[in-house]
Design an enzyme around this catalytic site. Structure first.
Site, PDB file in Angstrom:
ATOM      1  N   SER A   1       8.377  15.350  -0.852  1.00 42.58           N
ATOM      2  CA  SER A   1       9.519  14.443  -0.821  1.00 42.58           C
ATOM      3  C   SER A   1       9.658  13.803   0.567  1.00 42.58           C
ATOM      4  O   SER A   1       8.759  13.087   1.010  1.00 42.58           O
ATOM      5  CB  SER A   1      10.776  15.186  -1.257  1.00 42.58           C
ATOM      6  OG  SER A   1      11.856  14.319  -1.463  1.00 42.58           O
TER       7      SER A   1
ATOM      8  N   ASP B   1      10.460   9.407 -11.314  1.00 48.72           N
ATOM      9  CA  ASP B   1      11.085  10.250 -10.297  1.00 48.72           C
ATOM     10  C   ASP B   1      12.484   9.727  -9.996  1.00 48.72           C
ATOM     11  O   ASP B   1      12.655   8.561  -9.640  1.00 48.72           O
ATOM     12  CB  ASP B   1      10.225  10.222  -9.036  1.00 48.72           C
ATOM     13  CG  ASP B   1      10.603  11.273  -8.014  1.00 48.72           C
ATOM     14  OD1 ASP B   1      11.776  11.696  -7.999  1.00 48.72           O
ATOM     15  OD2 ASP B   1       9.726  11.662  -7.228  1.00 48.72           O
TER      16      ASP B   1
ATOM     17  N   HIS C   1      10.849  15.858  -9.920  1.00 45.03           N
ATOM     18  CA  HIS C   1      10.633  15.767  -8.479  1.00 45.03           C
ATOM     19  C   HIS C   1      10.190  17.098  -7.861  1.00 45.03           C
ATOM     20  O   HIS C   1       9.643  17.115  -6.752  1.00 45.03           O
ATOM     21  CB  HIS C   1      11.923  15.290  -7.804  1.00 45.03           C
ATOM     22  CG  HIS C   1      11.759  14.906  -6.378  1.00 45.03           C
ATOM     23  ND1 HIS C   1      11.096  13.762  -5.973  1.00 45.03           N
ATOM     24  CD2 HIS C   1      12.167  15.515  -5.235  1.00 45.03           C
ATOM     25  CE1 HIS C   1      11.117  13.688  -4.652  1.00 45.03           C
ATOM     26  NE2 HIS C   1      11.762  14.732  -4.178  1.00 45.03           N
TER      27      HIS C   1
END
Length: 436
Positions: A146, A386, A414
């Site tokens: 991320s 996502d 995610h």
């Protein structure tokens, strides 16, 4: 650099590392900050024979995950690497920044100036500062989850010589989108996630409306003083971006009310669980600099972009929802000024947050020219829809980075790196090695 306190967990040997780096790398002789990282090596392996893999956690504002033994992707990594779990500056044991420690910096203006040094650019320069002492100058493999992937993309832009390979999961940022453009794309995705949740759990439509109606009538104070307003309740939609988040949200909603002498009321158990999901006490830096990670125009402040964009999406207005018969829409990974009113962990930092939102002078984080000439092997896992990072933005960036190989899938949300275990890292390594 110092290291100490070697200890063991099932199947691994852990070593603590401590580093000192400049707060502002442009002023190496100025103020210094302390960093912490944990080295993990499989039991029975000689660490001196193993290459390094650096892990950069998502966020911003989260310390590296505290694994126990060989959990999740570590199982695969430890077959051939010594792994460094870095607490990025301001998180975990790397000088944590919060309502208790930030006043040590001085006024809100001084706090905001300090926080300007906690974006991906500073984190990557930290990595390059500590790498030579760990690897004897050799490049290392970096895994970014991320926001960690945002950091890896900056790494490729500014210091590719430090990378043997780059692995990214759910974290290919747009190279040029403004904060407003990021959130405009986000609200469309968040609405889709809401529709999918209610299609799976249609009984939650009435439950969510009933809860928000109660909060419109009277906001509730949660344990620790957090004020559960309708907007705060809606931010539970953050759950919808993870693999099991829709199910977690459903279980929260189904147990919300209990009978009392005064009629149905939100239960203590429900309120306690909600507090655990909503409080920023454990990661206040996330709220403080979340919009700043998208700031790249030196002349443009972020100016509470998520709130500004939300105003153009009236379907997320709780009062409007109650006036009609539409399902309540939960929000997602968005930070608003009201967070600094309802959350006691953030309230003392409200002025600091407002100054950061008004700040100009942010520098660009990515170099499209250098990325187009990239020579580092790169593989990125991109999730098909996502909720946290826009898929279209990620794929456009993937095409802009020379040699990058993508794995696009709807098998995971995610949190695929965690949920997919060793298999995710194994496939990414195969991609950068041209084994697939």
């Amino acid at each position: 650099m110092t290291h100490d306190r070697i200890c063991r967990q099932p199947g691994v040997v852990l070593t603590d590392h401590h580093f000192t780096v400049p707060l502002d790398h442009a002023r190496p002789d100025g103020e210094q900050v302390e960093l912490y990282a944990r080295e993990v090596v499989a039991t029975g392996k000689d660490p001196e024979t193993l290459p390094w893999l650096l892990y950069l956690e998502g966020g911003p504002g989260f310390g590296a995950r505290r694994f126990i033994g060989r959990q999740a992707w570590l199982e695969r990594a430890l077959t051939e690497y010594r792994v460094l779990l870095l607490d990025q500056r301001g998180t975990g044991r790397s000088g944590p920044l919060n309502r208790q420690t930030l006043p040590l910096r001085g006024t809100p203006a001084e706090q905001a100036a300090h926080l300007a040094h906690f974006r991906a650019d500073s984190i990557v320069r930290d990595c390059e500062a500590i790498r030579p002492g760990l690897t004897a100058g050799a490049p290392w493999t970096v895994l970014g989850q991320s926001f960690g992937g945002f950091c890896v993309t900056h790494y490729l832009s500014t210091a590719p010589e430090g990378l043997a390979a780059a692995l990214i999961t759910g974290g290919l940022p747009s190279l040029d989108a403004t904060a407003d453009e990021v959130y405009e794309a986000a609200y469309t995705r968040i609405e889709r996630k809401n529709r999918a949740h209610y299609a799976r759990y249609p009984m939650d439509v009435e439950r969510a409306r009933r809860i928000v109606a109660a909060l419109v009538e009277r906001p509730v104070e949660l344990p620790g003083g957090y004020r559960l307003t309708p907007e705060a309740f809606q931010s539970l939609g953050l759950l919808l971006g993870t693999g099991d988040g829709s199910h977690q949200l459903h279980h929260l909603l189904e147990d919300a009310f209990v009978p009392t002498l005064d009629g149905p009321a939100l239960s203590d158990a429900f309120l306690e669980a909600v507090h655990g999901h909503l409080s920023f006490a454990g990661h206040p830096l996330y709220a403080l600099i979340h919009e700043a990670i998208y700031a790249q125009d030196p002349a443009a402040p972020t100016g509470w972009a998520a709130e500004r964009v939300r105003a153009a999406h009236p379907l997320f207005d709780a009062a409007r929802t109650l006036a009609g018969d539409e399902p309540l829409l939960f929000s997602g990974e968005t930070i608003h000024l009201w967070h600094f009113t309802v959350d006691p962990a953030l309230a003392p930092l409200r002025e600091t947050a407002e100054l950061l939102a008004a700040r100009t002078g942010w520098e660009p984080l990515y170099d499209p020219v250098r990325l187009a000439a990239n020579e580092v092997p790169v593989a990125a896992l991109v999730y098909h829809d996502d909720m946290y990072v826009d898929t279209a933005h990620s794929l456009r960036t993937a095409r802009a980075i020379r040699g990058l190989r993508t794995w696009v899938t709807d098998e995971f949300e995610h949190d695929g790196l965690r949920a997919g275990g060793p298999r995710v890292l194994d496939r990414l390594l195969a991609l950068v090695r041209d084994e697939l």
